[in-house]
Design a protein around this motif. Structure first.
Motif, PDB file in Angstrom:
ATOM      1  N   GLU A 143      34.947   1.794 -14.412  1.00  0.00           N
ATOM      2  CA  GLU A 143      34.233   1.501 -15.653  1.00  0.00           C
ATOM      3  C   GLU A 143      32.740   1.616 -15.359  1.00  0.00           C
ATOM      4  N   SER A 144      32.011   2.288 -16.255  1.00  0.00           N
ATOM      5  CA  SER A 144      30.583   2.540 -16.012  1.00  0.00           C
ATOM      6  C   SER A 144      29.724   2.073 -17.173  1.00  0.00           C
ATOM      7  N   PHE A 145      28.486   1.669 -16.837  1.00  0.00           N
ATOM      8  CA  PHE A 145      27.555   1.123 -17.814  1.00  0.00           C
ATOM      9  C   PHE A 145      26.137   1.544 -17.422  1.00  0.00           C
ATOM     10  N   GLU A 146      25.263   1.658 -18.430  1.00  0.00           N
ATOM     11  CA  GLU A 146      23.888   2.061 -18.135  1.00  0.00           C
ATOM     12  C   GLU A 146      22.911   1.218 -18.943  1.00  0.00           C
ATOM     13  N   GLY A 147      21.851   0.763 -18.264  1.00  0.00           N
ATOM     14  CA  GLY A 147      20.786   0.011 -18.925  1.00  0.00           C
ATOM     15  C   GLY A 147      19.440   0.612 -18.582  1.00  0.00           C
ATOM     16  N   ARG A 148      18.479   0.410 -19.468  1.00  0.00           N
ATOM     17  CA  ARG A 148      17.129   0.909 -19.192  1.00  0.00           C
ATOM     18  C   ARG A 148      16.089  -0.023 -19.775  1.00  0.00           C
ATOM     19  N   VAL A 149      14.901   0.032 -19.216  1.00  0.00           N
ATOM     20  CA  VAL A 149      13.778  -0.752 -19.725  1.00  0.00           C
ATOM     21  C   VAL A 149      12.542   0.135 -19.658  1.00  0.00           C
ATOM     22  N   SER A 150      11.777   0.136 -20.746  1.00  0.00           N
ATOM     23  CA  SER A 150      10.579   0.974 -20.827  1.00  0.00           C
ATOM     24  C   SER A 150       9.335   0.161 -20.513  1.00  0.00           C
ATOM     25  N   GLY A 151       8.298   0.866 -20.074  1.00  0.00           N
ATOM     26  CA  GLY A 151       7.059   0.188 -19.753  1.00  0.00           C
ATOM     27  C   GLY A 151       5.954   1.161 -19.414  1.00  0.00           C
ATOM     28  N   THR A 152       4.941   0.650 -18.748  1.00  0.00           N
ATOM     29  CA  THR A 152       3.752   1.422 -18.389  1.00  0.00           C
ATOM     30  C   THR A 152       3.474   1.230 -16.904  1.00  0.00           C
ATOM     31  N   LEU A 153       3.042   2.303 -16.251  1.00  0.00           N
ATOM     32  CA  LEU A 153       2.693   2.220 -14.835  1.00  0.00           C
ATOM     33  C   LEU A 153       1.255   1.722 -14.668  1.00  0.00           C
ATOM     34  N   THR A 154       1.028   1.003 -13.583  1.00  0.00           N
ATOM     35  CA  THR A 154      -0.309   0.518 -13.275  1.00  0.00           C
ATOM     36  C   THR A 154      -0.606   0.778 -11.800  1.00  0.00           C
ATOM     37  N   PHE A 155      -1.848   1.099 -11.514  1.00  0.00           N
ATOM     38  CA  PHE A 155      -2.295   1.333 -10.138  1.00  0.00           C
ATOM     39  C   PHE A 155      -3.619   0.598  -9.928  1.00  0.00           C
ATOM     40  N   PRO A 156      -3.821   0.040  -8.724  1.00  0.00           N
ATOM     41  CA  PRO A 156      -2.924   0.011  -7.569  1.00  0.00           C
ATOM     42  C   PRO A 156      -1.744  -0.928  -7.805  1.00  0.00           C
ATOM     43  N   PRO A 157      -0.720  -0.863  -6.950  1.00  0.00           N
ATOM     44  CA  PRO A 157       0.443  -1.742  -7.090  1.00  0.00           C
ATOM     45  C   PRO A 157       0.032  -3.209  -7.068  1.00  0.00           C
ATOM     46  N   PRO A 167       6.231  -2.900  -8.029  1.00  0.00           N
ATOM     47  CA  PRO A 167       4.815  -3.298  -8.132  1.00  0.00           C
ATOM     48  C   PRO A 167       3.941  -2.405  -9.013  1.00  0.00           C
ATOM     49  N   ILE A 168       4.452  -1.267  -9.489  1.00  0.00           N
ATOM     50  CA  ILE A 168       3.623  -0.431 -10.377  1.00  0.00           C
ATOM     51  C   ILE A 168       4.152  -0.397 -11.807  1.00  0.00           C
ATOM     52  N   PHE A 169       5.197  -1.179 -12.108  1.00  0.00           N
ATOM     53  CA  PHE A 169       5.840  -1.082 -13.424  1.00  0.00           C
ATOM     54  C   PHE A 169       5.633  -2.365 -14.221  1.00  0.00           C
ATOM     55  N   VAL A 170       4.970  -2.227 -15.375  1.00  0.00           N
ATOM     56  CA  VAL A 170       4.773  -3.343 -16.303  1.00  0.00           C
ATOM     57  C   VAL A 170       5.684  -3.107 -17.510  1.00  0.00           C
ATOM     58  N   PRO A 171       6.747  -3.886 -17.676  1.00  0.00           N
ATOM     59  CA  PRO A 171       7.646  -3.672 -18.816  1.00  0.00           C
ATOM     60  C   PRO A 171       6.960  -3.988 -20.139  1.00  0.00           C
ATOM     61  N   ASP A 172       7.377  -3.300 -21.174  1.00  0.00           N
ATOM     62  CA  ASP A 172       6.800  -3.521 -22.498  1.00  0.00           C
ATOM     63  C   ASP A 172       6.871  -4.993 -22.883  1.00  0.00           C
ATOM     64  N   GLY A 173       5.775  -5.489 -23.444  1.00  0.00           N
ATOM     65  CA  GLY A 173       5.716  -6.871 -23.902  1.00  0.00           C
ATOM     66  C   GLY A 173       5.345  -7.869 -22.831  1.00  0.00           C
ATOM     67  N   THR A 185      12.798 -14.310 -14.316  1.00  0.00           N
ATOM     68  CA  THR A 185      12.236 -13.566 -15.446  1.00  0.00           C
ATOM     69  C   THR A 185      12.689 -12.124 -15.411  1.00  0.00           C
ATOM     70  N   LYS A 186      12.600 -11.513 -14.245  1.00  0.00           N
ATOM     71  CA  LYS A 186      13.043 -10.117 -14.118  1.00  0.00           C
ATOM     72  C   LYS A 186      14.518  -9.974 -14.473  1.00  0.00           C
ATOM     73  N   HIS A 187      15.347 -10.933 -14.042  1.00  0.00           N
ATOM     74  CA  HIS A 187      16.785 -10.849 -14.289  1.00  0.00           C
ATOM     75  C   HIS A 187      17.124 -10.921 -15.778  1.00  0.00           C
ATOM     76  N   ARG A 188      16.220 -11.441 -16.587  1.00  0.00           N
ATOM     77  CA  ARG A 188      16.478 -11.514 -18.033  1.00  0.00           C
ATOM     78  C   ARG A 188      16.210 -10.191 -18.731  1.00  0.00           C
ATOM     79  N   ILE A 189      15.306  -9.364 -18.172  1.00  0.00           N
ATOM     80  CA  ILE A 189      14.837  -8.207 -18.944  1.00  0.00           C
ATOM     81  C   ILE A 189      14.994  -6.867 -18.240  1.00  0.00           C
ATOM     82  N   SER A 190      15.390  -6.854 -16.984  1.00  0.00           N
ATOM     83  CA  SER A 190      15.372  -5.596 -16.230  1.00  0.00           C
ATOM     84  C   SER A 190      16.475  -4.642 -16.656  1.00  0.00           C
ATOM     85  N   HIS A 191      16.326  -3.389 -16.259  1.00  0.00           N
ATOM     86  CA  HIS A 191      17.336  -2.368 -16.470  1.00  0.00           C
ATOM     87  C   HIS A 191      18.663  -2.770 -15.836  1.00  0.00           C
TER      88      HIS A 191
END
Length: 206
Positions: A143-157, A167-173, A185-191
């Motif tokens: 059984e297979s499943f797919e999740g994704r989360v969108s955001g913006t990259l930031t530099f430096p990490p 360290p370079i990914f800021v999720p939307d919101g 927090t990450k476990h609530r919203i991550s891909h």
């Protein structure tokens, strides 16, 4: 209209996580903790890492989970995930780990992302993380499943939590990178959390 085929339920107590990546293993163990499943890793069983010949995240998750389940004779869960940068045509995508090289140098991989964006003169820093999860049984069913989360990259990490490109990914919101966030927090919203939520609803929830 044909009736939907029901998902197979996980009824065992032991599960192999088909990864040699300690960061992925840690997150999956934490996500599985409420379900009373004894988790071991492919590394603990001495299972080799199969060559990832798939052209999608789902294909690679499926081949890794099936390889582990068939080799060990118990159900196996595999994760294939990565970062897709819009301005780079979706790269590094399924090659996210390979951009880090054999030494898993993600500092170098993140620097490569920044360098390639600069070389292209790309103004956009939009990106998304994708996670494909496959739960496979020794009889070849999966059984297979797919999740994704969108955001913006930031530099430096920023931040030393998480792993990989966190360290370079800021999720939307949000204002913090995944590398700065508390694990809860990450476990609530991550891909990975989004894919895992689908897995639990289909195969674990009573």
């Amino acid at each position: 209209m044909c009736a939907a085929v029901p998902r197979r339920r996980f009824t065992g107590t032991g599960l192999i996580v088909a990864t040699h990546n300690p960061g992925k293993l840690r997150e999956i163990v934490e996500l599985l903790a409420p379900y009373g499943v004894h988790v071991s890793s492919a590394a603990e069983h001495g299972l080799p890492e199969p060559e990832e010949t798939g052209t999608t995240f789902l294909a690679n998750a499926e081949l890794k989970a099936l390889a582990a389940a068939l080799a060990a004779g118990v159900p196996a869960l595999s994760d294939d995930s990565g970062l897709a940068v819009d301005a780079l045509g979706g790269a590094p995508g399924i090659y996210s780990a390979r951009w880090a090289g054999p030494d898993k140098d993600f500092a170098a991989a993140m620097a490569r992302v920044e360098h390639e964006l600069t070389d292209k003169g790309a103004a956009s820093r939009r990106a998304h993380f994708v996670c494909a999860l496959t739960l496979a049984w020794p009889d070849g069913h999966y059984e297979s499943f797919e999740g994704r989360v969108s955001g913006t990259l930031t530099f430096p990490p920023r931040g030393d939590r998480g792993f990989g490109y966190d360290p370079i990914f800021v999720p939307d919101g949000m204002s913090q990178t995944f590398g700065e966030m508390h694990e809860a927090t990450k476990h609530r919203i991550s891909h990975r959390a989004r894919a895992f939520g689908q897995l639990v609803e289909a195969c674990f929830a009573s």
